[in-house]
Design an enzyme around this catalytic site. Structure first.
Site, PDB file in Angstrom:
ATOM      1  CE  LYS A  14      45.216  47.535  41.575  1.00 54.55           C
ATOM      2  NZ  LYS A  14      46.363  46.898  42.190  1.00 54.55           N
ATOM      3  CB  ALA A 104      49.358  39.012  34.925  1.00 53.39           C
ATOM      4  CB  ALA A 108      43.830  46.887  38.461  1.00 56.68           C
ATOM      5  CB  SER A 111      40.147  45.607  37.059  1.00 57.56           C
ATOM      6  OG  SER A 111      40.347  44.383  37.708  1.00 57.56           O
ATOM      7  CG  ASP A 144      41.593  45.632  41.811  1.00 59.02           C
ATOM      8  OD1 ASP A 144      41.334  45.823  43.013  1.00 59.02           O
ATOM      9  OD2 ASP A 144      42.574  44.971  41.424  1.00 59.02           O
TER      10      ASP A 144
HETATM   11  O1  C5P Z   1      38.227  39.966  42.205  1.00 55.97           O
HETATM   12  P1  C5P Z   1      39.308  39.509  41.278  1.00 55.97           P
HETATM   13  O2  C5P Z   1      38.783  38.544  40.248  1.00 55.97           O
HETATM   14  O3  C5P Z   1      40.109  40.599  40.690  1.00 55.97           O
HETATM   15  O4  C5P Z   1      40.298  38.667  42.185  1.00 55.97           O
HETATM   16  C1  C5P Z   1      41.259  37.795  41.647  1.00 55.97           C
HETATM   17  C2  C5P Z   1      41.710  36.829  42.732  1.00 55.97           C
HETATM   18  O5  C5P Z   1      42.478  37.520  43.719  1.00 55.97           O
HETATM   19  C3  C5P Z   1      40.591  36.151  43.494  1.00 55.97           C
HETATM   20  O6  C5P Z   1      40.170  34.984  42.832  1.00 55.97           O
HETATM   21  C4  C5P Z   1      41.251  35.848  44.835  1.00 55.97           C
HETATM   22  O7  C5P Z   1      42.065  34.691  44.731  1.00 55.97           O
HETATM   23  C5  C5P Z   1      42.202  37.024  45.019  1.00 55.97           C
HETATM   24  N1  C5P Z   1      41.609  38.095  45.839  1.00 55.97           N
HETATM   25  C6  C5P Z   1      41.445  37.907  47.199  1.00 55.97           C
HETATM   26  N2  C5P Z   1      40.904  38.898  47.974  1.00 55.97           N
HETATM   27  C7  C5P Z   1      40.555  40.085  47.421  1.00 55.97           C
HETATM   28  C8  C5P Z   1      40.743  40.310  46.028  1.00 55.97           C
HETATM   29  C9  C5P Z   1      41.268  39.293  45.269  1.00 55.97           C
HETATM   30  O8  C5P Z   1      41.752  36.829  47.731  1.00 55.97           O
HETATM   31  N3  C5P Z   1      40.040  41.034  48.185  1.00 55.97           N
END
Ligand code: C5P
Length: 329
Positions: A14, A104, A108, A111, A144
């Protein structure tokens, strides 16, 4: 009756055409308004019955993907299993991930693999969960993952998991991705943004260092992030030049603060004629919009010659989300 012994699903990377980030919430996440866009750079995930859950990863960046319980695809399978009553049918699985989406990189990829594992295990176990139910499980795995199931172009709210498909004509956009050496950690990039926006932060109320014409945005955290009407209107018009000018990413200044060399990559792409440029999500991949397939090829060749990135890829979007491509049996 044929017994299915393995299911393979394909899932796209994405981009975020807009990524507006609000202040940190009590749970550590940030409220977002984002415009997701799925592009034709795919991972493939195969799920087969096994005695216990294992994962193997091959391809782009394979050695840096977690192989244990931190692996998002394994977590997705475990979350689905809890929702399915299937006796032995839902016993262990071997998950094999063939990666083309860098790890990384702001695209994504992890995800995406979780979303592909969900649809593949749903098929392998003949669980029959409908897309809205799979989307609910996806949202518990990562912000994501639900979009990787949906694909296309969609507005994401909340953590990014509350999705509304964008109504837009069937325009095909041509993108060039410039992959960087190394990786950026998403939590670290969000933390850097919070620092930049804090009263003592170096850009608490000023601009950023993004090259002019690139999608870095300015200023302090908005009280509530808002959808960019100009970007949505550009998408409705199908006009790539307008879309290029409207791309924006609040995480870009934070990614640039952690990886300053990306400034040079963004500037090079714009100089070489890209209609717009921005850092992908939390980076460090840089994304460029080209006016046509031919322009994208020229841009990709010139960017790789300019020595401002590790490698380049040309991709089109939007494309559909995670889908089963084959079942072995
Ligand atoms: O949800 P996900 O595990 O992909 O998010 C990874 C990290 O990115 C979270 O632990 C957070 O630190 C940050 N994040 C955030 N706000 C979001 C999405 C991700 O702060 N809306």
């Amino acid at each position: 009756m044929t017994i299915v012994t393995g299911v393979t699903a394909r899932v796209p990377a994405k981009l975020n055409l807009q990524l507006a980030v609000g202040p940190p919430r009590a749970d550590g996440y940030h409220d977002l308004v984002t415009v997701f866009h799925a592009v034709a750079l795919f991972d493939e995930v195969t799920v087969e019955p096994a005695e216990r859950d294992t994962v193997t990863v091959t391809g782009e960046g394979a050695s840096t993907v977690p192989h244990d319980g931190d692996n998002l695809a394994l977590r997705a399978v475990a979350a689905l299993r809890k929702q399915v009553r299937g006796g032995n049918r839902t016993a262990g699985v071997r998950v094999s991930i063939a990666k083309r989406i860098p790890v990384a990189a702001g695209l994504a990829g992890g995800s995406a693999d979780a979303a592909a594992a969900l649809v593949a295990a749903n098929e392998l176990w003949a669980a029959g969960l409908a897309p809205p139910r799979l989307a609910e499980i996806a949202a518990t795995i990562g912000s994501d993952v639900a979009f990787a199931l949906l694909g296309g172009t969609a507005v994401g709210r909340g953590r990014g998991e509350r999705l509304t498909p964008a109504l837009a004509p069937a325009t095909r956009y041509h993108w060039v991705l410039a992959f960087a050496e190394g990786q950026l950690s998403t939590p670290k990039v969000y933390a850097a943004l919070d620092r930049l926006r804090s009263p003592g932060g170096s850009r608490g109320s000023g601009g950023d260092d993004s090259p002019p014409g690139s999608g870095g945005s300015r200023g302090v955290a908005p009280p509530g992030p808002a959808l960019d009407a100009t970007l949505m209107s550009a998408l409705r018009s199908g006009d790539a030049a307008r879309l290029g000018r409207a791309l924006s990413n609040d995480l870009q200044p934070a990614a640039l603060s952690l990886y300053p060399a990306l400034r040079k990559t963004l500037a090079a792409g714009l100089e070489l004629g890209a209609l717009g440029a921005l850092v992908a999500g939390s980076g460090p991949t840089c994304v460029f919009l080209a006016a046509s397939a031919d322009r994208a090829l020229e841009l990709a060749v010139s960017l790789s010659g300019a020595g401002v990135c590790r490698s380049v890829a040309r991709v089109t979007g939007p494309v559909p989300g995670a889908a089963v491509v084959s079942a072995q049996g």
